[in-house]
Enzyme design. Sequence first.
Site, PDB file in Angstrom:
ATOM      1  N   ARG A   2      -0.393  -2.087  -6.869  1.00 22.44           N
ATOM      2  CA  ARG A   2      -0.672  -3.213  -5.950  1.00 22.44           C
ATOM      3  C   ARG A   2      -1.664  -4.178  -6.592  1.00 22.44           C
ATOM      4  O   ARG A   2      -1.522  -5.399  -6.482  1.00 22.44           O
ATOM      5  CB  ARG A   2      -1.200  -2.658  -4.628  1.00 22.44           C
ATOM      6  N   TYR A  19      -9.301 -10.565  -7.309  1.00 23.27           N
ATOM      7  CA  TYR A  19      -8.322 -10.598  -8.399  1.00 23.27           C
ATOM      8  C   TYR A  19      -8.504 -11.807  -9.316  1.00 23.27           C
ATOM      9  O   TYR A  19      -7.998 -11.815 -10.432  1.00 23.27           O
ATOM     10  CB  TYR A  19      -6.904 -10.569  -7.813  1.00 23.27           C
ATOM     11  N   HIS A  38      -2.366   2.827  -6.102  1.00 21.45           N
ATOM     12  CA  HIS A  38      -2.871   1.529  -5.650  1.00 21.45           C
ATOM     13  C   HIS A  38      -3.017   0.545  -6.813  1.00 21.45           C
ATOM     14  O   HIS A  38      -3.068  -0.674  -6.595  1.00 21.45           O
ATOM     15  CB  HIS A  38      -4.215   1.711  -4.938  1.00 21.45           C
ATOM     16  N   LYS A  47      -2.297  -1.923   7.127  1.00 19.26           N
ATOM     17  CA  LYS A  47      -3.650  -1.470   7.444  1.00 19.26           C
ATOM     18  C   LYS A  47      -4.096  -2.098   8.762  1.00 19.26           C
ATOM     19  O   LYS A  47      -3.944  -3.300   8.980  1.00 19.26           O
ATOM     20  CB  LYS A  47      -4.605  -1.881   6.320  1.00 19.26           C
ATOM     21  N   HIS A  96      -4.396  -9.006   3.676  1.00 19.97           N
ATOM     22  CA  HIS A  96      -5.857  -8.958   3.737  1.00 19.97           C
ATOM     23  C   HIS A  96      -6.364  -9.677   4.986  1.00 19.97           C
ATOM     24  O   HIS A  96      -5.816 -10.718   5.372  1.00 19.97           O
ATOM     25  CB  HIS A  96      -6.473  -9.625   2.499  1.00 19.97           C
ATOM     26  N   ARG A 142       0.867  -1.172   0.000  1.00 21.40           N
ATOM     27  CA  ARG A 142       0.000   0.000   0.000  1.00 21.40           C
ATOM     28  C   ARG A 142       0.910   1.230   0.000  1.00 21.40           C
ATOM     29  O   ARG A 142       2.071   1.150   0.410  1.00 21.40           O
ATOM     30  CB  ARG A 142      -0.917   0.009   1.226  1.00 21.40           C
TER      31      ARG A 142
END
Length: 287
Positions: A231, A263, A228, A161, A254, A136
């Site tokens: 990524r 994805y 982003h 995150k 995640h 990120r």
Amino acid sequence: MTNKKLIEKLQEDMDMRGFSNYTKDSYLRKAKEIVEYFGKPMRQVTTKELRYFLLKYLRGEKQIGERSVNYYNSVIRFIYDVVLDYPINHKQLPMYKKKRKLPKILSEEELNVFFNACDNYMYKTIFMMIYGSGLRISEATNIRIDDIDSKNMRLFVRNGKGEKERYTVLPKASLEMLRECYRRYRPNHPEGYMFLNREGNPLKVERLRVFFRRYRRKAGISEDFIVHSLRHAFSTRLVEEGIPLVQIKELLGHSCIRSTMMYVHVASNMQKVDSSLDIFLKKKEEK
């Protein structure tokens, strides 16, 4: 409570909840903007005025996207529910429903053109590392020298995150570029941060966005692509290479594998799957 004290307590409440530095900075900027807009103590602001701010001012006049409006809404709720301890009716300030949009993925040609457009070695190193390690933007700017594990070819992400820590891959090309960056730029690195601005302070996220937009224009790439997107490109490539989703999930940091599964829908190898109808008709012809 005066708005000055409100801002001070806001910072205390965020510290007590362990908000990341990125979230604290973002909430603080939004809160100051909200307070300045109304120009009076927030307890005197009516629900009608708050609705006008979100719907007419932000969405209508400033034409801010729904996701960004929701962010302002979250800050408003935090101000009233936590800082002021003066709960408001959330039903009167609803959030926009999240619309699931598949990310647009940069092609190999677009990636090549973009990286070639990066004429500043440090920023080129950062953008290639974001793509090569699936970082990120805030994770990239927070990388420290000690986070680079050249022995095991991995990067330690300490400011992920939700303040989550993880390891991700370190490309050989990135390692060499990082070493060159270390040689080229300032020998003194405050608190061990790898990337510094001209004043010798840790690089800010917004500065990285400025340079991304500059190189994006130079490369002639669509404005739909943001930092982003690099990524996203990393994640999609791993799916196309057949890397297990569970492993990709861990590399990306995640919390839920459903986020990673996005994805699968954009990977080009999905387009190579034969239709069940074609398979059925082919077998029929072979009989």
